[in-house]
Design an enzyme around this catalytic site. Structure first.
Site, PDB file in Angstrom:
ATOM      1  N   LYS A   1      18.599  -5.893  -8.357  1.00 53.48           N
ATOM      2  CA  LYS A   1      18.487  -6.393  -9.726  1.00 53.48           C
ATOM      3  C   LYS A   1      17.149  -6.031 -10.354  1.00 53.48           C
ATOM      4  O   LYS A   1      17.012  -6.045 -11.581  1.00 53.48           O
ATOM      5  CB  LYS A   1      18.693  -7.910  -9.765  1.00 53.48           C
ATOM      6  CG  LYS A   1      17.608  -8.735  -9.126  1.00 53.48           C
ATOM      7  CD  LYS A   1      17.904 -10.224  -9.230  1.00 53.48           C
ATOM      8  CE  LYS A   1      16.819 -11.066  -8.571  1.00 53.48           C
ATOM      9  NZ  LYS A   1      15.500 -10.894  -9.199  1.00 53.48           N
ATOM     10  N   ASP A   2      16.136  -5.707  -9.520  1.00 54.46           N
ATOM     11  CA  ASP A   2      14.816  -5.344 -10.041  1.00 54.46           C
ATOM     12  C   ASP A   2      14.677  -3.857 -10.314  1.00 54.46           C
ATOM     13  O   ASP A   2      13.694  -3.433 -10.930  1.00 54.46           O
ATOM     14  CB  ASP A   2      13.721  -5.747  -9.037  1.00 54.46           C
ATOM     15  CG  ASP A   2      13.618  -7.247  -8.837  1.00 54.46           C
ATOM     16  OD1 ASP A   2      13.928  -7.987  -9.783  1.00 54.46           O
ATOM     17  OD2 ASP A   2      13.226  -7.671  -7.732  1.00 54.46           O
TER      18      ASP A   2
ATOM     19  N   SER B   1      13.201 -16.205 -16.233  1.00 57.56           N
ATOM     20  CA  SER B   1      14.132 -15.117 -16.504  1.00 57.56           C
ATOM     21  C   SER B   1      14.644 -15.235 -17.929  1.00 57.56           C
ATOM     22  O   SER B   1      15.219 -16.260 -18.308  1.00 57.56           O
ATOM     23  CB  SER B   1      15.310 -15.182 -15.523  1.00 57.56           C
ATOM     24  OG  SER B   1      16.426 -14.488 -16.027  1.00 57.56           O
TER      25      SER B   1
ATOM     26  N   ARG C   1      17.141 -13.761 -19.220  1.00 60.26           N
ATOM     27  CA  ARG C   1      18.605 -13.892 -19.157  1.00 60.26           C
ATOM     28  C   ARG C   1      19.012 -15.339 -18.939  1.00 60.26           C
ATOM     29  O   ARG C   1      19.922 -15.856 -19.618  1.00 60.26           O
ATOM     30  CB  ARG C   1      19.145 -13.006 -18.023  1.00 60.26           C
ATOM     31  CG  ARG C   1      20.601 -13.221 -17.658  1.00 60.26           C
ATOM     32  CD  ARG C   1      20.969 -12.428 -16.413  1.00 60.26           C
ATOM     33  NE  ARG C   1      20.056 -12.696 -15.321  1.00 60.26           N
ATOM     34  CZ  ARG C   1      20.149 -13.756 -14.513  1.00 60.26           C
ATOM     35  NH1 ARG C   1      21.119 -14.638 -14.674  1.00 60.26           N
ATOM     36  NH2 ARG C   1      19.285 -13.925 -13.530  1.00 60.26           N
ATOM     37  N   ARG C   2      18.340 -16.019 -17.997  1.00 60.79           N
ATOM     38  CA  ARG C   2      18.670 -17.425 -17.741  1.00 60.79           C
ATOM     39  C   ARG C   2      18.267 -18.311 -18.916  1.00 60.79           C
ATOM     40  O   ARG C   2      19.021 -19.212 -19.316  1.00 60.79           O
ATOM     41  CB  ARG C   2      17.975 -17.901 -16.459  1.00 60.79           C
ATOM     42  CG  ARG C   2      18.539 -17.291 -15.195  1.00 60.79           C
ATOM     43  CD  ARG C   2      17.761 -17.729 -13.971  1.00 60.79           C
ATOM     44  NE  ARG C   2      18.311 -17.169 -12.745  1.00 60.79           N
ATOM     45  CZ  ARG C   2      17.582 -16.649 -11.762  1.00 60.79           C
ATOM     46  NH1 ARG C   2      16.261 -16.605 -11.864  1.00 60.79           N
ATOM     47  NH2 ARG C   2      18.161 -16.156 -10.691  1.00 60.79           N
TER      48      ARG C   2
ATOM     49  N   ARG D   1       7.286 -19.318 -12.237  1.00 59.24           N
ATOM     50  CA  ARG D   1       7.167 -18.086 -11.464  1.00 59.24           C
ATOM     51  C   ARG D   1       6.654 -18.419 -10.073  1.00 59.24           C
ATOM     52  O   ARG D   1       6.417 -19.562  -9.734  1.00 59.24           O
ATOM     53  CB  ARG D   1       6.236 -17.095 -12.174  1.00 59.24           C
ATOM     54  CG  ARG D   1       6.876 -16.434 -13.393  1.00 59.24           C
ATOM     55  CD  ARG D   1       6.246 -15.107 -13.700  1.00 59.24           C
ATOM     56  NE  ARG D   1       6.308 -14.187 -12.570  1.00 59.24           N
ATOM     57  CZ  ARG D   1       5.585 -13.084 -12.483  1.00 59.24           C
ATOM     58  NH1 ARG D   1       4.729 -12.769 -13.434  1.00 59.24           N
ATOM     59  NH2 ARG D   1       5.701 -12.286 -11.429  1.00 59.24           N
TER      60      ARG D   1
ATOM     61  N   THR E   1       7.881 -21.224  -3.145  1.00 63.31           N
ATOM     62  CA  THR E   1       6.964 -21.887  -4.074  1.00 63.31           C
ATOM     63  C   THR E   1       7.715 -22.519  -5.233  1.00 63.31           C
ATOM     64  O   THR E   1       7.428 -23.655  -5.639  1.00 63.31           O
ATOM     65  CB  THR E   1       5.930 -20.873  -4.613  1.00 63.31           C
ATOM     66  OG1 THR E   1       5.147 -20.375  -3.531  1.00 63.31           O
ATOM     67  CG2 THR E   1       5.011 -21.522  -5.645  1.00 63.31           C
ATOM     68  N   ARG E   2       8.692 -21.802  -5.769  1.00 58.69           N
ATOM     69  CA  ARG E   2       9.473 -22.351  -6.881  1.00 58.69           C
ATOM     70  C   ARG E   2      10.272 -23.570  -6.447  1.00 58.69           C
ATOM     71  O   ARG E   2      10.358 -24.562  -7.178  1.00 58.69           O
ATOM     72  CB  ARG E   2      10.397 -21.272  -7.449  1.00 58.69           C
ATOM     73  CG  ARG E   2       9.686 -20.300  -8.379  1.00 58.69           C
ATOM     74  CD  ARG E   2      10.628 -19.272  -8.951  1.00 58.69           C
ATOM     75  NE  ARG E   2      10.854 -18.177  -8.023  1.00 58.69           N
ATOM     76  CZ  ARG E   2      11.833 -17.300  -8.135  1.00 58.69           C
ATOM     77  NH1 ARG E   2      12.720 -17.409  -9.114  1.00 58.69           N
ATOM     78  NH2 ARG E   2      11.955 -16.316  -7.267  1.00 58.69           N
TER      79      ARG E   2
ATOM     80  N   CYS F   1      15.778  -4.836 -16.681  1.00 65.49           N
ATOM     81  CA  CYS F   1      16.127  -6.026 -15.907  1.00 65.49           C
ATOM     82  C   CYS F   1      15.591  -7.303 -16.531  1.00 65.49           C
ATOM     83  O   CYS F   1      15.951  -8.397 -16.102  1.00 65.49           O
ATOM     84  CB  CYS F   1      15.619  -5.883 -14.462  1.00 65.49           C
ATOM     85  SG  CYS F   1      13.833  -5.687 -14.328  1.00 65.49           S
TER      86      CYS F   1
END
Length: 306
Positions: free
Chosen positions: A79-80, A129, A131-132, A149, A154-155, A243
């Site tokens: 996806k990246d 993101s 998109r999100r 991020r 971590t998230r 992306c």
């Protein structure tokens, strides 16, 4: 033959993915070693991705190492990877894909939620993101979207015990690969929040003229996964979007066959267009082009330009 040098980012997820490739190669008698490459996306962790200019934030430096022959294989989260592969490089294999869906993670002590619709009004939802963000704003304009991020653990930690967020959206594949599946409150319906093109898949990139490495990677290719991501990436390429654009894609099943769904959402969530097309396994890219043209006919270009 010397060990294949697998270039990867240094995050826990990226290393897991590269180690997975290393293990699959070892099963076939091919030795490999990891080479960590720091990318721009890793260096600028404090800025939302949509504020970074250009493409390939997590891939460019790895591709440069590949072209300079410091590594033999670039292991990417597909996806990246931009749809335009640099001259002299080629996508050699797409291994079997993990679940491409989106996962909802909620803060400890919060009521159970089975999807975005169950979150309380005013809940603080973390994601960086575009998109999100766009899809969340379309579905739940009453939620507060907060930049989030950092690497996957971590998230999750920021949501679970940070106290600043009520929930977050992450890729289910990354959570599962890192053994964080217990943090998932719900797997979202892909037609509710559609994933990124190529999400859940790995892409193994090589120098185009490196026939020995291509042969070593060939057994890792998974035809059905490769066809699905080819369709999704063709959609992204036809829309001429990177992306970080609010473009989503998902390959599912309908009427006994595989179908590509594509979606473009305005950044502010005000408008959203969705289209679909059956996938021909012999020409999977055609489905991506078809869906892109259907989206453009519904005004996708103006949504992307906003």
């Amino acid at each position: 033959m010397n060990p294949l040098r697998l270039g990867t980012r240094g995050s826990a997820l990226a290393r897991w993915q590269a180690d997975w490739v290393k293990a699959r190669l070892a099963e076939r008698g091919v030795a490999a070693e990891l080479v960590i490459v720091k990318t721009r996306g890793d260096a600028e962790v404090d800025r939302p991705l949509q504020q970074l200019e250009g493409k390939g934030f997590f891939t460019k430096e790895i591709e440069e190492a590949l072209l300079a022959e410091r590594i033999d294989v670039a292991v990417h989260s597909l996806k990246d990877l931009p749809t335009e592969i640099p001259a002299g490089l080629a996508l050699a294999a797409v291994p079997e894909r993990a679940d491409a869906g989106e996962a909802l993670v909620v803060r400890d002590g919060k009521p159970a939620a089975t999807g975005l619709l169950q979150l309380a009004t005013g809940s603080r939802l973390g994601t960086s993101s575009l998109r999100r963000i766009a899809q969340v704003k379309h579905l739940r304009p009453d939620l507060e979207v907060v930049a989030l991020r950092g690497n996957v653990p971590t998230r999750v930690k920021k949501v679970k015990d940070g106290g600043q967020l009520d929930a977050a959206l992450l890729a289910l594949a990354g959570l599962t690969r890192l053994g964080l599946g217990e943090a998932v409150a719900a797997r979202l319906d892909p037609l509710e929040v559609m994933p990124a093109p190529g999400q859940g898949a790995l892409g193994l990139e090589i120098r185009a003229d490196d026939h020995a490495t291509r042969a070593a990677l060939r057994p890792l290719e998974h035809a059905e996964s490769a066809q699905a991501v080819a369709a999704e990436r063709a959609l992204l390429g036809e829309l001429d979007s990177g992306c970080q654009a609010a473009v989503a894609a998902y390959t599912g099943r309908r009427d006994g066959g595989r179908v590509l769904y594509g979606r473009v959402t305005a950044r502010d969530g005000s408008l959203q267009v969705t289209a679909s097309s059956a996938i021909d396994s012999a020409k999977p890219g055609d489905a991506g082009v078809n869906v892109a043209r259907l989206l453009l006919a519904q005004g996708a270009a103006s949504l992307l330009a906003r």
